[in-house]
Design an enzyme around this catalytic site. Structure first.
Site, PDB file in Angstrom:
ATOM      1  N   GLU A 205       0.816  -1.111   0.192  1.00 31.61           N
ATOM      2  CA  GLU A 205      -0.068   0.023  -0.113  1.00 31.61           C
ATOM      3  C   GLU A 205       0.934   1.250  -0.060  1.00 31.61           C
ATOM      4  O   GLU A 205       1.929   1.369   0.813  1.00 31.61           O
ATOM      5  CB  GLU A 205      -0.956  -0.004   1.148  1.00 31.61           C
ATOM      6  CG  GLU A 205      -1.517   1.235   1.556  1.00 31.61           C
ATOM      7  CD  GLU A 205      -2.400   1.861   0.456  1.00 31.61           C
ATOM      8  OE1 GLU A 205      -3.231   1.140  -0.212  1.00 31.61           O
ATOM      9  OE2 GLU A 205      -2.220   3.004   0.178  1.00 31.61           O
ATOM     10  N   ASP A 311     -21.629   3.913 -11.301  1.00 32.11           N
ATOM     11  CA  ASP A 311     -20.123   3.990 -11.186  1.00 32.11           C
ATOM     12  C   ASP A 311     -19.668   4.933 -12.193  1.00 32.11           C
ATOM     13  O   ASP A 311     -18.615   5.893 -11.889  1.00 32.11           O
ATOM     14  CB  ASP A 311     -19.375   2.658 -11.201  1.00 32.11           C
ATOM     15  CG  ASP A 311     -19.440   1.780  -9.888  1.00 32.11           C
ATOM     16  OD1 ASP A 311     -20.153   2.051  -9.168  1.00 32.11           O
ATOM     17  OD2 ASP A 311     -18.836   0.616 -10.000  1.00 32.11           O
ATOM     18  N   HIS A 443     -32.153  -8.769  23.504  1.00 26.99           N
ATOM     19  CA  HIS A 443     -30.576  -9.311  24.254  1.00 26.99           C
ATOM     20  C   HIS A 443     -31.087 -10.878  24.156  1.00 26.99           C
ATOM     21  O   HIS A 443     -32.292 -11.603  24.114  1.00 26.99           O
ATOM     22  CB  HIS A 443     -31.089  -9.003  25.690  1.00 26.99           C
ATOM     23  CG  HIS A 443     -29.763  -9.494  26.582  1.00 26.99           C
ATOM     24  ND1 HIS A 443     -28.629  -9.151  26.475  1.00 26.99           N
ATOM     25  CD2 HIS A 443     -29.893 -10.517  27.281  1.00 26.99           C
ATOM     26  CE1 HIS A 443     -27.708  -9.659  27.381  1.00 26.99           C
ATOM     27  NE2 HIS A 443     -28.492 -10.540  27.775  1.00 26.99           N
TER      28      HIS A 443
HETATM   29  P1  FAD Z   1     -21.433  -2.333 -13.495  1.00 27.30           P
HETATM   30  O1  FAD Z   1     -22.109  -3.179 -12.508  1.00 27.30           O
HETATM   31  O2  FAD Z   1     -20.185  -2.167 -14.005  1.00 27.30           O
HETATM   32  O3  FAD Z   1     -22.344  -2.625 -14.839  1.00 27.30           O
HETATM   33  C1  FAD Z   1     -22.102  -2.010 -15.959  1.00 27.30           C
HETATM   34  C2  FAD Z   1     -22.699  -2.642 -17.128  1.00 27.30           C
HETATM   35  O4  FAD Z   1     -22.684  -1.936 -18.476  1.00 27.30           O
HETATM   36  C3  FAD Z   1     -21.611  -3.765 -17.320  1.00 27.30           C
HETATM   37  O5  FAD Z   1     -22.712  -5.022 -17.352  1.00 27.30           O
HETATM   38  C4  FAD Z   1     -21.134  -3.753 -18.883  1.00 27.30           C
HETATM   39  O6  FAD Z   1     -21.005  -4.894 -19.575  1.00 27.30           O
HETATM   40  C5  FAD Z   1     -22.185  -2.870 -19.322  1.00 27.30           C
HETATM   41  N1  FAD Z   1     -21.710  -1.882 -20.551  1.00 27.30           N
HETATM   42  C6  FAD Z   1     -20.368  -1.285 -20.578  1.00 27.30           C
HETATM   43  N2  FAD Z   1     -20.527  -0.698 -22.000  1.00 27.30           N
HETATM   44  C7  FAD Z   1     -21.570  -1.004 -22.737  1.00 27.30           C
HETATM   45  C8  FAD Z   1     -22.094  -0.623 -23.867  1.00 27.30           C
HETATM   46  N3  FAD Z   1     -21.281   0.307 -24.564  1.00 27.30           N
HETATM   47  N4  FAD Z   1     -23.376  -1.021 -24.292  1.00 27.30           N
HETATM   48  C9  FAD Z   1     -24.006  -1.639 -23.342  1.00 27.30           C
HETATM   49  N5  FAD Z   1     -23.570  -2.102 -22.052  1.00 27.30           N
HETATM   50  C10 FAD Z   1     -22.542  -1.806 -21.776  1.00 27.30           C
HETATM   51  N6  FAD Z   1     -20.416  -2.713  -4.242  1.00 27.30           N
HETATM   52  C11 FAD Z   1     -21.115  -2.753  -3.005  1.00 27.30           C
HETATM   53  O7  FAD Z   1     -21.993  -2.082  -3.049  1.00 27.30           O
HETATM   54  N7  FAD Z   1     -20.666  -3.843  -2.398  1.00 27.30           N
HETATM   55  C12 FAD Z   1     -19.906  -4.670  -2.307  1.00 27.30           C
HETATM   56  O8  FAD Z   1     -19.665  -5.449  -1.457  1.00 27.30           O
HETATM   57  C13 FAD Z   1     -19.027  -4.565  -3.601  1.00 27.30           C
HETATM   58  N8  FAD Z   1     -18.054  -5.530  -3.675  1.00 27.30           N
HETATM   59  C14 FAD Z   1     -17.324  -5.461  -4.946  1.00 27.30           C
HETATM   60  C15 FAD Z   1     -16.278  -6.373  -5.000  1.00 27.30           C
HETATM   61  C16 FAD Z   1     -15.514  -6.547  -6.285  1.00 27.30           C
HETATM   62  C17 FAD Z   1     -14.563  -7.410  -6.332  1.00 27.30           C
HETATM   63  C18 FAD Z   1     -15.665  -5.326  -7.304  1.00 27.30           C
HETATM   64  C19 FAD Z   1     -14.903  -5.363  -8.451  1.00 27.30           C
HETATM   65  C20 FAD Z   1     -16.832  -4.265  -6.976  1.00 27.30           C
HETATM   66  C21 FAD Z   1     -17.478  -4.200  -5.618  1.00 27.30           C
HETATM   67  N9  FAD Z   1     -18.525  -3.470  -5.537  1.00 27.30           N
HETATM   68  C22 FAD Z   1     -19.417  -3.555  -4.568  1.00 27.30           C
HETATM   69  C23 FAD Z   1     -18.728  -2.439  -6.637  1.00 27.30           C
HETATM   70  C24 FAD Z   1     -20.237  -2.789  -7.132  1.00 27.30           C
HETATM   71  O9  FAD Z   1     -19.683  -3.779  -8.184  1.00 27.30           O
HETATM   72  C25 FAD Z   1     -20.272  -1.694  -8.347  1.00 27.30           C
HETATM   73  O10 FAD Z   1     -20.280  -0.363  -7.534  1.00 27.30           O
HETATM   74  C26 FAD Z   1     -21.546  -1.736  -9.289  1.00 27.30           C
HETATM   75  O11 FAD Z   1     -21.418  -2.846  -9.872  1.00 27.30           O
HETATM   76  C27 FAD Z   1     -21.672  -0.464 -10.166  1.00 27.30           C
HETATM   77  O12 FAD Z   1     -22.931  -0.788 -10.980  1.00 27.30           O
HETATM   78  P2  FAD Z   1     -23.207  -0.252 -12.044  1.00 27.30           P
HETATM   79  O13 FAD Z   1     -24.415  -0.663 -12.658  1.00 27.30           O
HETATM   80  O14 FAD Z   1     -23.006   1.145 -12.243  1.00 27.30           O
HETATM   81  O15 FAD Z   1     -22.229  -0.760 -13.214  1.00 27.30           O
END
Ligand code: FAD
Length: 464
Positions: A205, A311, A443
């Site tokens: 880290e 995200d 409890h």
């Molecule tokens: P994503 O889940 O990233 O989905 C985006 C989707 O868009 C994907 O399926 C992708 O294929 C699709 N896409 C991309 N480009 C295109 C395109 N041009 N056309 C059509 N589709 C497309 N969060 C938590 O809250 N709790 C947890 O415990 C947690 N643990 C995690 C552990 C790991 C190892 C990781 C990597 C992440 C974790 N997260 C956790 C974070 C969480 O996975 C994300 O915050 C969440 O998935 C975000 O959702 P999203 O819908 O924004 O995007």
């Protein structure tokens, strides 16, 4: 090119996108969801669910080994064995079941699913490329939910045995020596789990402590447990690149000297970046917030009827935030009055012990110029924690000094992820310390530490 017209086009089937599509469909909006991969996105396929499945396996194995070594509670078992490939197959089974569940929910909401990658020509038109060819979709509303991708290091590009969390969670052969670059929550959740599964783990880290997004008091029990598990930690150290020795990693130590960390796999978990490439952002020229798509409190982008959620819009990059935004946007598109005005987006680290944080930490509240009172209650003084051998950790309440409005709630300890529900509810309901202290908690439960922390902040601690 085949053409489809719809009311709502959702780009991306992760937790943000699929929840938005389900709610839009339920509200009667003609909705198309475009997803090139598996439904459920990062969270369901390579993130939250698979990581928690493997953490569960690791905890079970560790417990078994603990008893095999002669535990103090009298359970005796012979040397346990473990088969990673079976565990991965079990994990994949859960993921598959949930993929199917999401597909069923979308169908029930009458959402059309297009399997392919979408490219936005403009704010109303999308070309979807799939194995069957190209389709043109025109929509009144476009919701961008393309999520995030793991950040790579220039000196350690992904490939071979330099892997992201996705590859680690798919490996069916245990890496004997795992180097984890980045001591954030993903690196530590997986580093701790794979240590328990049998790998030698070293965490590198760059900053001076682990989990730098959480205050030191909360992270201390995790660091202590990692030490007990035999995880090596290099703080203030930089990963420089692959070592000359087979597979190893060269790091720069705080005194400027170099050292090699032996590794069969190098897990790089230095953060995630918005997925802003390849779907037409350049042409739309949306206003940005750094490398994230800029949104307002209704998830509107700078272009009319183009929305962004999850995200791709920035921190906190958490599945439940993405889902809440997706649900809200669907309702706004259906004519409801909504805004994203959450008091807290709780965050959980599924480390050992777990950490949960909702609302403001004491430091954040003070930095905002608020005079506060705080109270902490240790699990060492909680009867249920003793019966579960779960003494390390505490619950902490942060409240305004003047009217005792609760501003933040945090905990570290075994199983505290489940306290996130009470914490968020208390914050959203505008609870004061007296409300929490006056709520009867059953409890013996770990949750009794919650009213006790509130009582401590009021100067009325009962059991500590
Ligand atoms: P994503 O889940 O990233 O989905 C985006 C989707 O868009 C994907 O399926 C992708 O294929 C699709 N896409 C991309 N480009 C295109 C395109 N041009 N056309 C059509 N589709 C497309 N969060 C938590 O809250 N709790 C947890 O415990 C947690 N643990 C995690 C552990 C790991 C190892 C990781 C990597 C992440 C974790 N997260 C956790 C974070 C969480 O996975 C994300 O915050 C969440 O998935 C975000 O959702 P999203 O819908 O924004 O995007």
């Amino acid at each position: 090119m085949a053409a489809i017209a719809c009311k709502v086009l959702v780009l991306g089937g992760g937790p943000g996108g699929y929840v938005c599509a389900i709610r839009a469909g339920q509200l009667g909006l003609d909705t198309v969801l475009v997803e090139p991969g598996k439904l459920g996105g990062t969270c369901l396929n390579v993130g939250c669910i698979p990581s928690k499945a493997m953490i569960h396996v690791a905890e079970e194995l560790e417990k078994t080994k603990h008893h095999a070594a002669g535990s103090r509670i009298g359970i005796r078992i012979d040397e346990p064995s473990f088969d990673l490939a079976t565990a991965i197959a079990w994990k994949d089974g859960i993921v598959g079941k949930l993929n199917g569940g999401v597909r069923g929910l979308l169908r029930r909401a009458k959402v059309r699913i297009l399997e392919g990658s979408g490219f936005l020509r403009d704010g109303k038109t999308c070309v979807v490329k799939s194995a069957e060819g190209e389709q043109l979709i025109t929509a009144e509303h476009v919701v961008i939910a393309t999520g995030s991708l793991p950040v790579s290091l220039p000196a350690l590009p992904f490939g071979g045995h330099v892997i992201s969390s996705s590859e680690l969670l798919a490996m069916t052969a245990m890496p004997q020596r795992l180097a984890v670059v980045g001591g954030g929550y993903i690196g530590l959740e997986l580093g701790i789990a794979y240590r328990k599964l049998g790998a030698e783990v070293t965490v590198i880290e760059a900053l001076d402590r682990l989990l730098p997004h959480y205050d030191a008091e909360l992270t201390r029990p995790v660091a202590a447990r990692m030490g007990k598990l035999g995880i090596k930690v290099h703080l203030k150290a930089k990963a420089l690149g692959l070592a000359d020795t087979a597979g190893g990693l060269t790091i720069e130590q705080p005194d400027g000297t170099r050292a090699d960390v032996p590794a069969d796999a190098i897990l790089v978990t230095v953060g995630r970046r918005a997925n802003i490439d390849g779907w037409g952002l350049e042409g739309l020229q949306l206003a940005m917030n750094g490398r994230f798509v800029r949104i307002d409190e209704q998830c509107r982008t700078s272009m009319r009827n183009v929305w962004a959620i999850g995200d791709v819009t920035g921190e906190p990059m958490l599945a439940h935030r993405a889902m809440a935004q997706g649900e809200m946007v669907a309702e706004i598109m259906a004519g409801h009055r909504r805004a994203f005005d959450k008091v807290s987006v709780p965050a959980v680290c599924f480390t050992d012990p777990e950490i949960v944080s909702a609302g403001l930490s004491p430091d954040a509240a003070r930095a905002a110029g608020i005079e506060i009172v705080t109270g902490s209650f240790p699990f060492a003084a909680n009867g249920r924690a003793m019966t579960m051998e779960a003494e390390p950790g505490f619950v902490r309440a942060v409240a305004r000094a003047d009217n005792h409005l609760v501003l933040g709630l945090q905990a570290v300890g075994q199983g505290v992820s489940e306290l996130s529900a009470s914490f968020s509810l208390a914050l959203e309901m505008g609870a004061r310390l007296e409300d929490i202290a006056g709520t009867i908690h059953a409890h013996p439960t770990l949750s009794e530490a919650f009213p006790e922390a509130a009582m401590k902040a009021l100067g009325l601690g009962l059991h500590a």
